[in-house]
Write an enzyme that holds these catalytic residues in place. Structure first.
Site, PDB file in Angstrom:
ATOM      1  N   GLU A  69      76.381 162.522 -22.242  1.00 49.41           N
ATOM      2  CA  GLU A  69      76.575 161.126 -21.863  1.00 49.41           C
ATOM      3  C   GLU A  69      76.109 160.981 -20.427  1.00 49.41           C
ATOM      4  OE1 GLU A  69      80.356 159.296 -22.231  1.00 49.41           O
ATOM      5  OE2 GLU A  69      80.443 159.530 -24.392  1.00 49.41           O
ATOM      6  N   ASP A  95      85.935 152.590 -14.811  1.00 45.96           N
ATOM      7  CA  ASP A  95      85.999 153.949 -14.305  1.00 45.96           C
ATOM      8  C   ASP A  95      86.984 154.080 -13.154  1.00 45.96           C
ATOM      9  OD1 ASP A  95      83.929 155.414 -15.860  1.00 45.96           O
ATOM     10  OD2 ASP A  95      82.658 153.814 -15.090  1.00 45.96           O
TER      11      ASP A  95
END
Length: 271
Positions: free
Chosen positions: A49, A60
């Site tokens: 990824e 995030d």
């Protein structure tokens, strides 16, 4: 998308889940990141990824936010990220690469993004902030390019919500294992198992599970629960503190229980 389907077929034949490793493209710089990516498959990663650097990565936590800042400071852009994938494909033709990021950079890049990403060697794309209600034009562009536009579910996704998410899922479904940002907490494998059972009742799609996975023990507990187990913040933190060699050593440690399971499955098959 063939690399993705081939990977799932291989993992099924080996009787184990696969390990996906997340790193932010261009962290800490282009050449170091390329060297890291080239070492991942040998270290035990089954899928890569690759984060598209963005100034506002709202899903995030602090660790990956810092990685985005480092990458942007080094001059990483969407175009340079596609060049990074292309450079990786010069030495690795088989490991699936899924780009993960946010809608704004793709929107700003323009309609050619999907075709150029596929041409560079990417296999899929996760746009964290793209809800399924607004995904149709992006899905059409991805389909035309042969790029899997991967959808996401969460612990808060009701059965009714899954009925909206799952029909358009391509490649695999990414299940967020906890409520919160990346790296915010540790996931509970038993709760993940319950959530995935609900999803499997509605769809045969392979499932990746991520967010909050940071130890070999968690990876071992999730082996066979999800087709893909994603580790991100833990590896990014290791990279930031100790560099490429330490990050790759950690990948080997995380992959070990999965590889052991594969050997066991083969031995049982031989009997």
């Amino acid at each position: 998308m063939k690399r993705l389907s081939d990977s799932f077929t291989r993992l099924e034949s080996e009787g184990r889940s696969g390990l996906a490793c997340y790193f932010t493209a261009g962290d800490p710089d282009f050449s170091s990141c390329l060297a890291l990516l080239r070492g991942l498959c040998a270290a035990g990663a089954d899928l890569i990824e690759l984060g598209l650097p963005f100034s506002d990565p709202v899903a995030d936590g602090e660790v990956i936010q810092a990685a985005h800042r480092r990458a942007l400071a080094s001059g990483q852009t969407v175009a340079r990220t596609l060049r990074l994938v292309q450079a990786l494909r010069e030495t690795d033709a088989t490991t699936p690469v899924v780009l993960m990021g946010y809608l704004n950079p793709v929107f700003q890049y323009g309609e050619s993004f999907f075709a150029e990403a596929a041409a560079a060697g990417a296999d899929g794309l996760i746009l964290v902030d793209l809800p399924p209600e607004h995904a149709e034009p992006w899905s059409r562009a991805a389909d035309a390019a042969g790029l899997a536009l991967i959808r996401m579910s969460a612990p808060t996704s009701s059965d009714e919500r899954l009925m909206t998410i799952l029909p358009g899922a391509k490649g695999f479904l990414y299940h967020v294992s906890l409520n919160g940002t990346t790296g915010a907490a540790s996931c509970a494998p038993e709760e993940v198992g319950k959530a995935l059972a609900r999803i499997r009742a509605q769809s045969p799609q392979p499932i990746a599970v991520g967010f909050g996975i940071r130890s070999a023990e968690q990876v071992k507990a999730l082996n066979g629960v999800a087709e893909i187990i994603v580790v991100g913040s833990h590896l990014v933190a290791k990279l930031a503190k100790e560099g490429n060699a330490a990050a790759l050593a950690e990948v080997r440690l995380l992959a070990a229980p999965l590889r052991a399971s594969s050997r066991l499955a083969k031995n049982e098959g031989a009997r």
